[in-house]
Design an enzyme around this catalytic site. Sequence first.
Site, short mmCIF file in Angstrom:
data_model
loop_
_atom_site.label_atom_id
_atom_site.label_comp_id
_atom_site.label_asym_id
_atom_site.label_seq_id
_atom_site.Cartn_x
_atom_site.Cartn_y
_atom_site.Cartn_z
N HIS A 87 0.82 -1.21 0.00
CA HIS A 87 0.00 0.00 0.00
C HIS A 87 0.86 1.25 0.00
CE1 HIS A 87 0.58 -0.82 4.31
NE2 HIS A 87 0.36 0.47 4.53
N HIS A 94 1.47 3.76 2.02
CA HIS A 94 2.09 4.42 3.17
C HIS A 94 3.61 4.39 3.03
CE1 HIS A 94 -1.59 4.10 6.02
NE2 HIS A 94 -1.59 5.21 5.32
N ASP A 141 5.97 4.02 5.08
CA ASP A 141 6.74 2.95 5.73
C ASP A 141 6.63 1.64 4.95
OD1 ASP A 141 4.07 2.81 6.51
OD2 ASP A 141 4.52 1.76 8.38
N HIS A 142 5.92 1.68 3.81
CA HIS A 142 5.85 0.50 2.95
C HIS A 142 6.39 0.75 1.55
CE1 HIS A 142 3.48 -2.06 5.73
NE2 HIS A 142 3.26 -0.87 6.27
N HIS A 193 -6.90 -1.79 4.75
CA HIS A 193 -6.18 -0.84 5.61
C HIS A 193 -6.28 0.61 5.09
CE1 HIS A 193 -2.84 0.76 7.94
NE2 HIS A 193 -2.17 1.01 6.84
N ASP A 205 -0.26 -4.24 5.87
CA ASP A 205 -1.15 -3.81 6.95
C ASP A 205 -2.58 -4.13 6.54
OD1 ASP A 205 1.16 -2.90 7.97
OD2 ASP A 205 0.70 -0.76 7.76
N GLU A 240 1.41 -8.55 9.87
CA GLU A 240 1.70 -7.39 10.70
C GLU A 240 1.17 -7.66 12.10
OE1 GLU A 240 -0.53 -4.28 11.66
OE2 GLU A 240 -2.15 -4.44 10.19
N HIS A 258 6.28 -5.80 11.86
CA HIS A 258 5.52 -4.57 12.00
C HIS A 258 4.80 -4.54 13.34
CE1 HIS A 258 2.76 -1.31 10.85
NE2 HIS A 258 3.51 -1.10 9.80
#
Lengths: 512, 662
Positions: free
Chosen positions: A62, A64, A66-67, A151, A172, A197, A409
């Site tokens: 996705h 975000h 942090d991904h 998510h 996530d 996660e 995670h």
Amino acid sequence: MAIQCLILGAGQEVGKSCVVAMIGGKKIMFDCGMHMGFSDHRAFPDFSLLSSNDISCVVITHFHLDHIGALPYFTEVCGYNGPIYMTYPTKALAPLMLEDYRKILVDRRGLEEQYTYENIIHCMNKVIPIDIKQTIQVDKDLQIRAYYAGHVLGAAMIYAQVGEEKMLYTGDYNMTPDRHLGAAQIDRLSLDLLITESTYATTVRDSKYSREREFLKAVHTCVAAGGKVLIPTFALGRAQELCILLDDYWERMNINVPIYFSAGLTIQANMYYKMLIGWTSQKIKDSYTVRNPFDFKHVCPFERSMINLPGPCVLFATPGMISGGFSLEVFKQWAPSDKNLIAIPGYCVAGTIGHKLMSGKPTRIDLDKDTLIDVRCQIHQLTFSPHTDSKGIMDLVEFLSPKHVILVHGEKPKMAALKQRIESELGIQCEYPANNETVLVPTTQSLKISASKTFVRNCTTELDGDERIAEGILVMEKGHNAKIVSEEEFLETIGAERNVVSFTGWMSPLAQ
Amino acid sequence: MKLTCLSEGGGFYSPPCHILQWCGFTLLFECPVDLSALAVFSPIPTTGSSSSDNNSLIRAVPWYKTVASLHLWDPSSIDVVLISSPWALLGLPFLTRKPGFSSSTKIYATEATVRFGHLMMKELTFMHMEYVRYYGPDKKLGLPDWMNWTNLERLQMELKSIVLGEKQEELSGWVPIYSAGDIKDCIDKIQPLKLGEEVCFNGTLVIRALSSGLDIGSCNWSIKSPKGSLVYLSSSVFGSAHAMEFDYPLLSGHDIIIFSDFSSLDSMDYDEEDTNKCALSGESEDCSMDELSGNDELEAENEKMHFICSCIVDSVKKGGSALIPSGRFGVVLPLLEHICNLFDSLNMKVPIFIISETAQETLALTNSIPEWLCKQRQKKLFSGEALFQHMELIKEGIISVHPFLCSSDLLEIWKEPCIVISPHWSLRLGSAVQLLHRWHADPRSLLILEEGVHDELALMPFKPLKMKVLQCSFLSGIQMKKVNPLFQTLRSKIVLVPQSLRSQFTRRESELYKIYYYTKNEIARIPSLKEGFEAYLATDLVFQLQPTKLPEKNIAVARLKGKLLLRKGIYYLTLPNKQLNMSVKPSVHWGTVEPTCLLRALNEKEIDGSILHNENYDFCVCVKKPAEALIEVKGNKIMISCEDKTVSALINEALNSVCNRI
């Protein structure tokens, strides 16, 4: 045989998700994230542990950061040249997130950039968009498939299969539907490995409707008393969910207080959401025939000059966590007044102002040596997060019943507790490796053979139960696939006839 | 495998229909309705007009012509229904509302096909209501008056052949319209699929829809089973300006292709030169990929659009209006963009009206389905632009969308000359009828008609016709010159092709694949390609094997018993859940019995015997102790005669030890 997992990020922490799994000889990189809490080399996964050309494909779950935050670095600076997969919404929305963050780092914080705007565009052009449930043949042997993860818009769980080895990386996910997204959906896959996660490894959350009501009440009380509400969010995801919630409430309660979105970014983001409405929840899809629910009636753009205008308002400002940028600028102005409200939605990484506000009730915040901010405003925490809680994780693990689980995670002590539960309650082996550790997960292997038609036809159903039992003769010849055949076919292959033995009780006349 | 072609269809709007019997299952491909047959009904006259009274068309609430041969099949015998396009879905409620239709029948169609198909069904029933309002609802049950033989006999030849079919056997295909409830039940029964999504029927068939490029949501089918794999190739287009591109990679390598693209039957004006060219160029692999790129198709369609636009501009300049009755997204959506751009560049302001009850929903839907569109349109998503311009054009007021012609807000802004896009191409349904009544005698006006419609008959009630008619044929399938290169690219072993297209196929049979021809209403039988099935043997079962070597055959063999599973068309042999008695079955032995070996084996069990020879047997062994027994051996038949059960068991054991056995 085994699946070999190298945890490059999000091992015993939240941030820079990145797992490289070797399955059936193919190396897949799941996510390529950055850590928002660092601005030095620790912000990115340690790619020096890889040779980028060994990787068969990169799959991003996705948008975000942090991904996906390290993806342009991995492709444009490290030189990874293979295929990159992500869902349509992720491909559409990720560049906004990446560029937004790059700008904050470079233009506002004056840090050295790790990749340029051109790098982002060039990287994103190489991305192959995929749809939910579409089976993608990466190469002759490797298949991947995305499942709806709920998510954020476009979030996916990724299933990968080589031969008979199968694994799922969840990214996530959320097991309960929210305002604009559906719950995660998965088939009953027989997996060798599940990487999940574990953000809320030990938390069980109650219904979110009461918390939604509390949030609306807090916002309403504040604006009714003439206060200003600051909601620091990232441009995408939470902003749209809360906006649907507020827009709907404003309509029902007949409120005229303006709702603002900072910068053009979120307005532009809403444009994407309108085109991608097929990726939202069924409820929203059904309600959408002519009017698009992301055409917000009460929402208008915000100008910097409006910060100190009198009168109540609600403002969505980027970035989330008040980690800098415009939301920080507004925070500085609004925090000192006790009439105002700061509503913080979702998780805040340690080191950000959002995190400070959420942990305790500070009366002042030292931004740097010269800047002190008096915090007299009210703080409202919206604890509803688009992550699954521990019950959701346990439900998913139980539903899939994989042979092995790896947790990523999450926070180390909570992961340890969840591992205990998975092993004792579900009897499934579970691990939570630290960053840069490698885990070997054994897989069962099957032998490819061929079966004759007669063999299959001869199978019987056992009386008790619905198991089909087959019996035959396996013929193994060097250099050929083994073949299972019926007795008759076997005798035919070796060119022999069955000896027929019969028994009688009476003596034949010959012997007498 | 058995294939029965139930209908060859007729053009874009009426796809062919087939039944496939395979792996013990019956699959129905497509469930169309022939809406061109509506031409036999007289359109509703406008008040004060007499033009439609002087025709010999049927004056009644229309019925709908479904595939007659499909009615010969017991609906409960159909296991799977596969629908390739929204138009192939329009007849489905007629099937699902039959009492015999089984709730266990699985219906698959792409998500986009279901959504657009659903809107089209609703639109069809809305438009049909105009007839009901005019004639009043059917009062009596049973067949309507026009279906009486006396009335049918009175019909003109042309009408009669449409109603009865060329072989006079299609009358049973006529059915009354479905209700809103029928539509809902039908849609609820469908399992919508994404492109490339694998769905497994009964553990046996792994079914996938793959984009065909024809229009939004339309697809070809890939089916894999233990008996092999096949492709159902519906009408396909290689270069599309709106729909997701034709998917080659996932179609290639299947054992069988069922070629069901009859589009070239409708475009017979095929020049021989082209055919020859293709036969030559099909020989090299590289060349064939070029041939299939679809760029030429895009260019040709683009040129057509430009030509149509210039004709429209000519009409408008003279003060005439243009009527475009079409239901194809591939025509309407690009045409809207082209014409608006052209008007903009010419600085002309001409109102454009889209008149349909479902148009607003349909247009909104087209702008929120990027996954179903071609790469060029998807690029717009990734750069944050609207997928189609029409949403902007509607907002700016250049295009306006209305449910009916006589809605008050439309009448307020109505201005001629104008351009009207009206849903139905049959010229019997929707606003096109009233507008034709209005404009048919105006020589400045323009009607854009798709080729393949019975145009003479369709226009008959609007005579005398002075308005200009522009007939256009849009690409509706694979061009003949591309068929051979396509087959070569897909690398299948067997290709099933309609007999009616035989003459158009290049004469030389390819060595790469075998061609079978099929004919309507005849069963085409295709021999099975595979001798065995693919299977996987679980490792824990392998460890239990006790193999014996047969050195003379250079093989090892082992008896194997296990649980047999069928998952996604592949067999798996695994350890059963509970322990099995492995000795239930007597062992098999074979090979000649050596008399001396047998004696030795008997001796080891303390049985004494002596060999006797007799002309009736190869040999006998006569046993005296511990009990009397006789062993007679002749070829592979061995008879043990003994009254003592223990001894006869011992003898059997001795015999087993001297034979080859497993």
